[in-house]
Design an enzyme around this catalytic site. Structure first.
Site, PDB file in Angstrom:
ATOM      1  CB  SER A 263      -0.917   0.014   1.236  1.00  0.00           C
ATOM      2  OG  SER A 263      -0.134   0.015   2.419  1.00  0.00           O
ATOM      3  CB  CYS A 264       3.790   2.260   1.692  1.00  0.00           C
ATOM      4  SG  CYS A 264       2.800   2.272   3.195  1.00  0.00           S
ATOM      5  CG  PHE A 265       7.772   0.763  -1.078  1.00  0.00           C
ATOM      6  CD1 PHE A 265       7.701   1.528   0.074  1.00  0.00           C
ATOM      7  CD2 PHE A 265       8.746  -0.209  -1.151  1.00  0.00           C
ATOM      8  CE1 PHE A 265       8.570   1.336   1.128  1.00  0.00           C
ATOM      9  CE2 PHE A 265       9.638  -0.426  -0.099  1.00  0.00           C
ATOM     10  CZ  PHE A 265       9.539   0.356   1.041  1.00  0.00           C
ATOM     11  CG  ASP A 268       3.844   6.619  -0.150  1.00  0.00           C
ATOM     12  OD1 ASP A 268       2.644   6.899  -0.336  1.00  0.00           O
ATOM     13  OD2 ASP A 268       4.278   6.188   0.932  1.00  0.00           O
TER      14      ASP A 268
END
Length: 427
Positions: A263-265, A268
């Site tokens: 969900s992040c890399f 983002d």
């Protein structure tokens, strides 16, 4: 301290239960009735090691509700921990952050006490001051940093070990402007023994993006070197064992394989690229990082076709659907790209994951409904013509791969030692 947390997804729930363990009382606010009911029954709506045990242990010290007014009037600090998904063009969608700010602002109007609002959602530099602050001020009729506090406190939680990361972090970053807010957050985080870095608000927002972008870059760099190593007959893991011994570099995040998801890399890095382009910068390195990562999982299929040239009607087993082990999260999982390609080639896909099968089916209906989910890794091996290892769950180290064709994207040593035919992506 009494805390309210807006959003009981991964970050919100882990943060809230972490604060409960530190001796605080927490009220979660969510719009999802199912989540609210589960939390109030001490049942985590996500899989995370140790979370259910803590929720049971501290039941009564936290509760969940849909009622913003109840939560904010009965707390001193409110964390915004809602999702910030990507739009089609990679830019960040602030819909949930804006909605949360509006609702908080309306209730702040009724409060006489100094209330601190903390943005924990991942947002681009400038968002807290240029988007959240004006909404809070408009809805409350009050002034930030005078009548209520406002801060930015990014999260650095790794799924699978998120509770450990919350309670034993590398660092705590807090972006503040006024001394009163700083003191409240110093007190809140006092029980945690970790370096605490206080910055201005925009800097705190940027630290989160820079951290994730660098880690993603490190993985893509390792995979690019790994692809070269594969063609030269070199074990990239040994290469990076040597590289990582350099104290300037460190060995972390050099596990070559099929790339990063979650969900992040992805979200983002794409958001940072988009923001850079908006302000007239061309982030060449970050674009390359994404490009390498998008190609990497298909290396598994290339290697598979060396040994099974025609995939039509072949039964191909897939071990692992979560984006990483010890979580049921399938967001941006490399398994999706791999399964989709297998189906396009006409293969019959059998899949197993200890936690993520239902999420995969629901999250990716275009492929999730076309594959067969089986009850164990053993069944995958028994019924498949060839097996792809996509997630390095510990239990996959206990399987017997003898007599099988195994293409490994995550370096499961038991497969390397026992498979009849074994190929590693970068080794």
């Amino acid at each position: 301290m009494r805390i309210s947390i807006i959003g009981s997804g991964y970050v919100g729930l882990v943060t809230g239960i972490g604060f409960v363990k530190l001796g605080n009382e927490v009220i979660f606010v969510d719009i999802d009735e199912r989540k609210i009911e589960m939390i109030n029954n001490a049942q985590p709506p996500i899989y995370e090691e140790g979370l259910e045990e803590l929720m049971r242990e501290f039941k009564g010290k936290y509760r969940a509700t849909k009622d913003y007014r109840d939560a904010i009037l009965n707390s001193e600090v409110t964390f915004i921990a809602v999702g910030t998904p990507s739009r089609e063009d990679g830019s960040i969608d602030l819909t949930y952050v804006k909605q949360a700010a509006e609702e908080i602002g309306k209730i702040l109007k009724e409060k006489d006490n100094y209330h601190v609002v903390v943005v924990k959602s991942t947002v681009l530099p400038g968002t807290t001051e240029n988007v959240v602050k004006p909404i809070l001020e408009k809805e409350s009729g009050k002034k930030a940093f005078e009548d209520f506090g406002l801060a930015m406190n990014p999260e650095f939680l790794r799924e699978g070990v998120a509770l450990k990361d919350f309670l034993n972090p590398d660092r705590i970053v807090i972006g503040v402007q006024d001394e009163r807010t700083k003191k409240v957050l110093e007190e809140l985080y006092k029980p945690i023994d970790a370096p605490k870095l206080f910055t201005d608000i925009k800097t705190a927002e940027m630290i989160k993006y820079a951290s994730n972008a660098f880690l993603a870059t490190k993985i893509s760099f390792a995979n690019e070197i790994g692809n070269i190593c594969k063609k030269l007959g070199i074990d990239s893991w040994k290469v990076f064992e040597g590289v990582g011994l350099d104290h300037r570099i460190s060995p972390h995040f050099f596990r070559t394989g099929i790339g990063w998801g979650g969900s992040c890399f992805p979200k983002d890095v794409k958001a940072l690229i988009r923001k850079a382009e908006e302000i007239g910068e061309d982030p060449i390195i970050l674009k390359a990082v994404v490009e390498v990562n998008e190609k990497q999982p298909l290396k598994l299929i290339e290697l598979l076709k060396k040994h099974v040239p025609e995939l039509r009607d072949k039964r191909i087993g897939v071990l692992g659907l979560a984006f990483k082990p010890n979580t049921d999260d399938v967001r941006e999982t490399r398994a999706y790209v791999i399964v989709k390609k297998l189906l396009e080639e006409g293969a019959k896909v059998l899949a197993y994951d200890p936690q993520a099968m239902e999420n995969f089916r629901r999250f990716y209906p275009d492929v999730g409904e076309q594959i067969e989910y089986v009850s164990s890794g053993k069944e995958v091996l028994e019924r498949s013509d060839a097996v792809l290892i996509v997630t390095e769950w510990p239990e996959f180290e206990e399987l017997d791969y003898s007599g099988k064709i195994v293409i490994d994207g995550r370096r499961v040593r038991k497969a390397e030692e026992t498979a009849e035919v074994y190929e590693g992506v970068c080794w």
